[in-house]
Design an enzyme around this catalytic site. Structure first.
Site, PDB file in Angstrom:
ATOM      1  N   HIS A 112       3.616   6.580  -7.003  1.00  0.00           N
ATOM      2  CA  HIS A 112       2.847   7.736  -7.489  1.00  0.00           C
ATOM      3  C   HIS A 112       3.759   8.964  -7.495  1.00  0.00           C
ATOM      4  CE1 HIS A 112      -1.307   9.976  -7.261  1.00  0.00           C
ATOM      5  NE2 HIS A 112      -0.664  10.203  -8.391  1.00  0.00           N
ATOM      6  N   HIS A 128       1.897   4.643  -2.880  1.00  0.00           N
ATOM      7  CA  HIS A 128       2.067   6.097  -2.741  1.00  0.00           C
ATOM      8  C   HIS A 128       3.435   6.523  -3.274  1.00  0.00           C
ATOM      9  CE1 HIS A 128      -1.583   6.967  -0.600  1.00  0.00           C
ATOM     10  NE2 HIS A 128      -1.274   6.240   0.450  1.00  0.00           N
ATOM     11  N   HIS A 151       0.829  -1.205   0.000  1.00  0.00           N
ATOM     12  CA  HIS A 151       0.000   0.000   0.000  1.00  0.00           C
ATOM     13  C   HIS A 151       0.863   1.255   0.000  1.00  0.00           C
ATOM     14  CE1 HIS A 151      -3.635   2.391   1.296  1.00  0.00           C
ATOM     15  NE2 HIS A 151      -2.666   3.183   1.752  1.00  0.00           N
ATOM     16  N   GLU A 152       1.801   1.328   0.936  1.00  0.00           N
ATOM     17  CA  GLU A 152       2.640   2.524   1.040  1.00  0.00           C
ATOM     18  C   GLU A 152       3.543   2.676  -0.186  1.00  0.00           C
ATOM     19  OE1 GLU A 152       2.031   4.767   3.151  1.00  0.00           O
ATOM     20  OE2 GLU A 152       0.672   3.571   4.376  1.00  0.00           O
TER      21      GLU A 152
END
Length: 699
Positions: A488, A485, A481-482
């Site tokens: 991105h 980020h 999940h992290e």
């Protein structure tokens, strides 16, 4: 330069052999960087390059120097912005202004919470306050605003600008407007005062939301006192103890931890009142209307339509989930079978474990940290042509010796940026998984690209002499999940740092990270890296299938709880409820949108820390998950390594940061603009069982 490139090349083809209890394991450089214990040479003679290679930050005193440098540069840029003719150079100057402040403020925001040295944390905190004050002054600088307004009012010039430049100009003007720039002098001063006051109230509420409550130890039965922290004659309770198998322990923790604190209640009331006044002062009907400007949802009405429709679709499924939990409680505790809010997380976990045998210790040996990082490396390489290359930080560059530094390199574009991995537990480190932007990417005046720098912060156990760090399935999913980020931030090649990477609307910012959770749950992806750290044995497909299906057990009730929180957030930030307290609003909302009764003399909202960073935007997790679900099913479910889809995902969704309207990015990826009903259907369909898994388990 050439020498360093040669070192990187040789590392790519090197594998480290490590022996654990007479079993030889071969590690790639990325695996070795995270599985092997760090033994850095003490370099007392080398030059201290400063935190994140910022030369001023060799000591805490350097923050003041970096701050002064940024503020001096800001003054020069303000003068330039106010004197140049309207055109693209106006937006470029504003972005330089933003970058000059953000390069110090963003770094300080991280250091003030994560640096182990109190002197560094204190210096960073002071810098945050000074830069924040400077930003407030800039947001109410009439001359500065006029230079931007002259551009926006010049139709011919605006029509000549590219879409990203126009959008960034409009976003800068939005920052002015929400600060009250268009108001008369007295009202503008009131807006500034409210913003300053809100900074204090936000901090006060956040601190209060984590403070423990205490009670005389005699108030609790003898046999459960040992479950809590003792402080003389008092027991301190700093959490809900949701995983405690004893029903009475969970009940006591819930009632004591959530007991209303008058000061915290007053703080929340004042915070919501100030937000409402500020929003109405600058021309919005409510704080929610102001907060949702520019998001995918756009208005509170759309958010409520989404949440109400989702709740309607979940009602029967959630009721069935609560029924299963109730039956399990009856089975384990027949004398007290009524299902209460403190039972939900515990009994849903019991049901998952009983049905699918997902004891984390069975999975952890297959999820060494190094293996998981190499799995991400392989996935990004296949999907996006991007790889990780471990680098040795220089003296003074990192704040703790166990921080790892990764260069993110594209196969044809070269170096994209840096990720600092602060993954291991230490005292005084926040126990939360999060992504920090340290420096945003942007196209500089000399034509070079300013590379983004980010930190990923987890709180994992350290590797030992005999064992690398082993992750539970939940930890592995959080890592993916992290990293969503982080990628991105790395792949968002925006011209302006004001909209770099994750600097986009909140309900879109979580899409890349949640999408990574789908990859983390796909056996084809997991099978690439999940190997037993001793034997090299792959994780059996049936175990991955059971793990994925276990997440669907009671998932409707879990989602219903999130809907309740999101609705509560909307109501607190919407039109004022005459004469109703925040607790009364919570009680009414819980009755309509949850399924388990409110517990008298509790005030869960006082622990709702997301009201600060996600005020009026808590729904974002659900809407982002809906988008991620649609992207996964349409683009990656058939083949999670599809390079064509990976490139499309980058060009349509990741590359723009916040430089494009979020719904246009979604439309570009999905080739359609989803309706509210389609968002809801995407979420609900994720709750359906995978019959292939049932067949596999029955074989």
């Amino acid at each position: 330069m050439l020498a360093s490139r040669r070192v990187v090349f040789t590392l790519k083809h090197f594998r480290l052999k490590v022996v654990y209890r007479n079993v030889t394991t071969s590690w790639s450089p990325v695996e070795a960087a995270f599985n092997a214990r760090q033994h850095r040479k003490l370099d007392i003679l080398g030059r201290n390059v400063g935190l994140f290679r910022v030369p001023e930050l060799t000591s805490p005193a350097g923050f003041e120097k970096a701050q002064e440098k940024a503020l001096e540069e800001t003054q020069q840029l303000v003068q330039r912005a106010c004197t140049i003719s309207p055109g693209p150079q106006t937006v470029q100057t504003f972005d330089q202004l933003s970058d000059s402040l953000c390069r110090v403020a963003d770094l300080a925001d991280f250091v003030k919470v994560a640096h182990p040295d109190p002197a560094f944390r204190e210096a960073a905190e002071k810098t945050c306050i000074e830069i924040g004050t400077a930003v407030e002054k800039l947001n109410t600088n009439v001359d500065l605003c006029k230079s931007l307004k002259d551009l926006l009012d010049n139709k011919d010039v605006m029509d000549s600008l590219d879409p990203e430049t126009r959008r960034v100009a409009e976003l800068f003007m939005f920052d002015f407007e929400i600060s009250g720039i268009h108001l008369d002098k007295d009202k503008r001063k009131r807006a500034v005062d409210l913003n300053v006051k809100l900074l204090d109230l936000n901090n006060e509420f956040l601190v209060g939301s984590h403070l423990p409550n205490r009670i005389d130890k005699k108030a609790l039965p003898d046999h459960i006192r040992h479950c809590f922290a003792l402080d003389g004659n008092y027991i301190q309770i700093g959490g809900l103890h949701a995983d405690a198998p004893d029903d009475l322990v969970r009940e006591a923790a819930y009632k004591i931890f959530l007991y209303p604190n008058p000061e915290q209640l007053s703080c929340l009331d004042e915070l919501l009142s100030c937000r409402r006044e500020l929003a109405q002062l600058v021309g919005y009907r409510s704080f929610a209307h102001r907060a949702l400007q520019g998001t995918m949802a756009k208005t509170p009405e759309t958010v409520m339509e989404f949440l109400e429709l989702l709740s309607e679709k979940l009602t029967d499924r959630a009721a069935k989930d609560f029924g299963m939990m109730r039956d399990m409680k009856m089975k384990l505790n027949p004398e007290n079978a009524e299902l209460m809010p403190w039972d939900h997380p515990y009994y849903s976990g019991v049901l998952r474990a009983e049905r699918y045998n997902i004891e984390p210790s069975l999975y952890s040996p297959f999820f060494s940290l190094g293996a998981c990082m190499e799995g991400l490396n392989m996935l990004f390489s296949q999907l996006l042509g991007v790889s990780f290359q471990a680098e040795q930080p220089e003296r003074g560059e990192v704040w703790c010796e166990d921080v790892r530094k990764l260069a993110v390199v594209h196969e044809s574009e070269g170096l994209l940026g840096y990720i600092y991995c602060d993954f291991f537990h230490r005292l005084d480190k926040p126990h939360q998984d999060c992504h920090f932007t340290i420096r945003g990417g942007r196209l500089k005046e000399d034509g070079e690209y300013q590379l983004p720098v980010v930190v990923l912060m987890l709180s994992l156990p350290h590797p030992t002499k005999n064992c690398p760090t082993l992750l539970t399935p939940g930890m592995m999913e959080n890592l993916f999940h992290e990293m969503g980020h982080a990628m991105h931030s790395m792949l968002g090649r925006t011209r302006y740092q004001h909209v770099t990477g994750t600097r986009c609307p909140t309900d879109f910012a979580e899409v890349p990270s949640i999408l990574m959770e789908y990859f983390a749950s796909d056996y084809r992806v997991v099978n690439q890296f999940a190997r037993h750290y001793k034997t090299g044995q792959p994780l059996p497909k049936s175990m991955v299938s059971r793990l994925c299906e276990s997440k669907k057990v009671c998932a409707a009730a879990d989602t219903q709880l999130q809907v309740f929180y999101a609705v509560l957030d909307q109501l607190y930030h919407g039109q004022p409820h005459q004469s109703k307290s925040t607790t009364e609003i919570l009680q009414e909302t819980q009755a309509l949108f949850y399924g388990l009764s409110y517990v008298p003399n509790t005030a869960w909202q006082l622990r709702f820390s997301h009201l600060i960073g996600y005020g009026a935007k808590y729904y974002s997790y659900l809407m982002s998950r809906a988008v991620a679900s649609m992207v996964w099913k349409q683009s990656f479910m058939k083949d999670p390594f599809d390079r064509v889809m990976g490139e499309r995902y980058r060009s349509e969704m990741l590359a723009h940061g916040g430089g494009k309207e979020p719904m246009l990015m979604v439309k570009g990826m999905l080739q359609q603009t989803p309706s509210t009903a389609e968002f809801v259907d995407a979420l609900v369909s994720d709750l359906d069982p995978d019959f292939e898994s049932f067949l596999m388990d029955s074989e």
